[in-house]
Scaffold this motif. Sequence first.
Motif, PDB file in Angstrom:
ATOM      1  N   LYS A 209      34.996  36.229  49.267  1.00 36.27           N
ATOM      2  CA  LYS A 209      35.486  37.316  49.560  1.00 36.27           C
ATOM      3  C   LYS A 209      36.671  37.567  48.020  1.00 36.27           C
ATOM      4  O   LYS A 209      37.339  38.747  47.824  1.00 36.27           O
ATOM      5  CB  LYS A 209      36.344  37.658  50.644  1.00 36.27           C
ATOM      6  CG  LYS A 209      37.358  36.469  50.901  1.00 36.27           C
ATOM      7  CD  LYS A 209      38.558  36.988  51.825  1.00 36.27           C
ATOM      8  CE  LYS A 209      39.114  35.768  52.150  1.00 36.27           C
ATOM      9  NZ  LYS A 209      40.704  35.797  52.646  1.00 36.27           N
ATOM     10  N   TYR A 210      35.963  36.576  47.227  1.00 33.36           N
ATOM     11  CA  TYR A 210      37.020  36.163  45.812  1.00 33.36           C
ATOM     12  C   TYR A 210      35.644  36.486  44.648  1.00 33.36           C
ATOM     13  O   TYR A 210      34.555  35.915  44.370  1.00 33.36           O
ATOM     14  CB  TYR A 210      38.103  35.417  45.797  1.00 33.36           C
ATOM     15  CG  TYR A 210      39.062  34.872  46.992  1.00 33.36           C
ATOM     16  CD1 TYR A 210      39.780  35.705  46.463  1.00 33.36           C
ATOM     17  CD2 TYR A 210      38.427  34.207  47.545  1.00 33.36           C
ATOM     18  CE1 TYR A 210      41.024  35.468  47.813  1.00 33.36           C
ATOM     19  CE2 TYR A 210      39.349  33.790  48.941  1.00 33.36           C
ATOM     20  CZ  TYR A 210      40.986  34.694  48.575  1.00 33.36           C
ATOM     21  OH  TYR A 210      41.747  33.899  49.375  1.00 33.36           O
ATOM     22  N   ALA A 211      36.327  36.448  43.294  1.00 35.93           N
ATOM     23  CA  ALA A 211      36.037  36.638  41.936  1.00 35.93           C
ATOM     24  C   ALA A 211      36.586  37.347  40.818  1.00 35.93           C
ATOM     25  O   ALA A 211      37.497  36.383  40.711  1.00 35.93           O
ATOM     26  CB  ALA A 211      35.042  38.607  41.978  1.00 35.93           C
ATOM     27  N   LEU A 212      35.431  36.666  39.652  1.00 38.91           N
ATOM     28  CA  LEU A 212      36.502  36.489  38.785  1.00 38.91           C
ATOM     29  C   LEU A 212      36.005  37.637  37.950  1.00 38.91           C
ATOM     30  O   LEU A 212      34.810  37.889  38.183  1.00 38.91           O
ATOM     31  CB  LEU A 212      35.780  34.889  37.798  1.00 38.91           C
ATOM     32  CG  LEU A 212      35.943  34.098  38.514  1.00 38.91           C
ATOM     33  CD1 LEU A 212      37.904  33.808  38.845  1.00 38.91           C
ATOM     34  CD2 LEU A 212      35.553  33.538  39.953  1.00 38.91           C
ATOM     35  N   THR A 213      36.443  38.098  37.270  1.00 42.19           N
ATOM     36  CA  THR A 213      36.458  39.869  36.551  1.00 42.19           C
ATOM     37  C   THR A 213      37.048  39.792  35.305  1.00 42.19           C
ATOM     38  O   THR A 213      38.081  39.188  35.035  1.00 42.19           O
ATOM     39  CB  THR A 213      36.239  40.468  37.035  1.00 42.19           C
ATOM     40  OG1 THR A 213      35.935  41.921  36.411  1.00 42.19           O
ATOM     41  CG2 THR A 213      37.847  41.104  37.699  1.00 42.19           C
ATOM     42  N   GLN A 214      36.490  40.156  33.798  1.00 48.19           N
ATOM     43  CA  GLN A 214      37.271  40.533  32.600  1.00 48.19           C
ATOM     44  C   GLN A 214      38.110  41.497  32.903  1.00 48.19           C
ATOM     45  O   GLN A 214      37.849  42.384  34.256  1.00 48.19           O
ATOM     46  CB  GLN A 214      36.179  41.361  32.167  1.00 48.19           C
ATOM     47  CG  GLN A 214      34.952  40.120  30.996  1.00 48.19           C
ATOM     48  CD  GLN A 214      34.731  41.068  30.095  1.00 48.19           C
ATOM     49  OE1 GLN A 214      35.122  42.273  29.704  1.00 48.19           O
ATOM     50  NE2 GLN A 214      33.573  40.165  29.843  1.00 48.19           N
ATOM     51  N   GLY A 215      38.863  41.996  32.937  1.00 47.80           N
ATOM     52  CA  GLY A 215      40.095  42.970  33.371  1.00 47.80           C
ATOM     53  C   GLY A 215      39.682  44.033  32.530  1.00 47.80           C
ATOM     54  O   GLY A 215      38.922  44.566  31.558  1.00 47.80           O
ATOM     55  N   ILE A 216      40.796  44.868  32.753  1.00 52.94           N
ATOM     56  CA  ILE A 216      39.945  46.736  32.428  1.00 52.94           C
ATOM     57  C   ILE A 216      40.694  46.479  31.007  1.00 52.94           C
ATOM     58  O   ILE A 216      40.576  47.197  29.293  1.00 52.94           O
ATOM     59  CB  ILE A 216      41.291  47.614  32.440  1.00 52.94           C
ATOM     60  CG1 ILE A 216      40.873  48.180  34.180  1.00 52.94           C
ATOM     61  CG2 ILE A 216      41.324  48.818  32.881  1.00 52.94           C
ATOM     62  CD1 ILE A 216      41.784  48.775  35.596  1.00 52.94           C
ATOM     63  N   GLN A 217      41.750  45.767  29.946  1.00 52.77           N
ATOM     64  CA  GLN A 217      42.278  45.177  29.133  1.00 52.77           C
ATOM     65  C   GLN A 217      41.252  45.220  28.003  1.00 52.77           C
ATOM     66  O   GLN A 217      40.751  45.275  27.287  1.00 52.77           O
ATOM     67  CB  GLN A 217      43.219  44.945  29.327  1.00 52.77           C
ATOM     68  CG  GLN A 217      44.260  44.701  27.503  1.00 52.77           C
ATOM     69  CD  GLN A 217      44.764  45.869  27.254  1.00 52.77           C
ATOM     70  OE1 GLN A 217      44.690  46.826  28.097  1.00 52.77           O
ATOM     71  NE2 GLN A 217      44.553  46.116  25.816  1.00 52.77           N
TER      72      GLN A 217
END
Length: 288
Positions: A209-217
């Motif tokens: 239920k977790y992930a790593l992601t680039q943020g909006i910025q």
Amino acid sequence: MKIVVCKDYEEMSQKGKDFIISELKRDSSLALGGATGNTPKRLYELLAQSGFDFSERKIWFLDEYFGKMSYYQYAVNFLHNNFPQGRGFRLENIHIPQGIFYWNNQTAHSETLSQILLENKNDYHMLGPEVSIYAEAMNGLLKQIRRSNRNYEHSLPVNRLQILGIGVEGHVGFNEKGTRKTSLTHLTLLDESTLTANESDFADGIRTKYALTQGIQSIMRAKYAVLFASGEKKAEAVHGFLLGDNSASALRNHENLAVFLTRDILARFTDKDKIKLRHSYFIVDFAT
Ligand code: GLP
């Protein structure tokens, strides 16, 4: 922002491919930003068939699941294995947020992380779905995740053309509803709707239920961005993105954003919406 309205998925992928290749030809140091999901699959196929040589280009993907390497495998399949020999992305040029971490000599799965978060409440803060890990975190796994996300963020080149899809509830990457506009690469708690929409990613039996992601910025910092959306099921998400408020709508302020849409998405917009769109954006309509 430029909006390109296309007849169907095939035309959207073709026009998108032409646009991306012409940008790459203009600048030999331009890197790509990759998206996963079904939407860009045909685009990647067309890029492979174009004959363009990608062997010196680099690509940075948006996201990866925690405890899995699904998106890494996806990226390699599409961008390395499916391209004519010698013309695809070299493995060392395919970058993706790290999803696999080791804890007690084992791969850390979703439950391990849930347990660690539960037991180490002083090491992080929940900012909506974002898990913001403190610099002083004591727990080793959280420290590793924080370091890895920071390194990924620093490695992202500004001179890249970021390809984007959009989730049915309006996320880009794994920036779920409530993610801050200032977010950088981070650990996130996935929304129930994302887990349901992405059920097929768990066919291997490894759920998370977790992930790593680039943020909006992180995405906003890319010099160019191209968002693709196809099919009626994306109408609500695209409406929120262009005229309302969802996590993708922060990208409306991007200076060089092109949006490639299929006609059926706009069929769900009211006449008033369309007038607003025409006033606000430059629209190229291939579908009429
Ligand atoms: C997924 C991915 C996104 C992708 C989006 C849309 O959750 N994390 O990067 O763009 O959802 O996927 P699809 O194109 O399959 O609809």
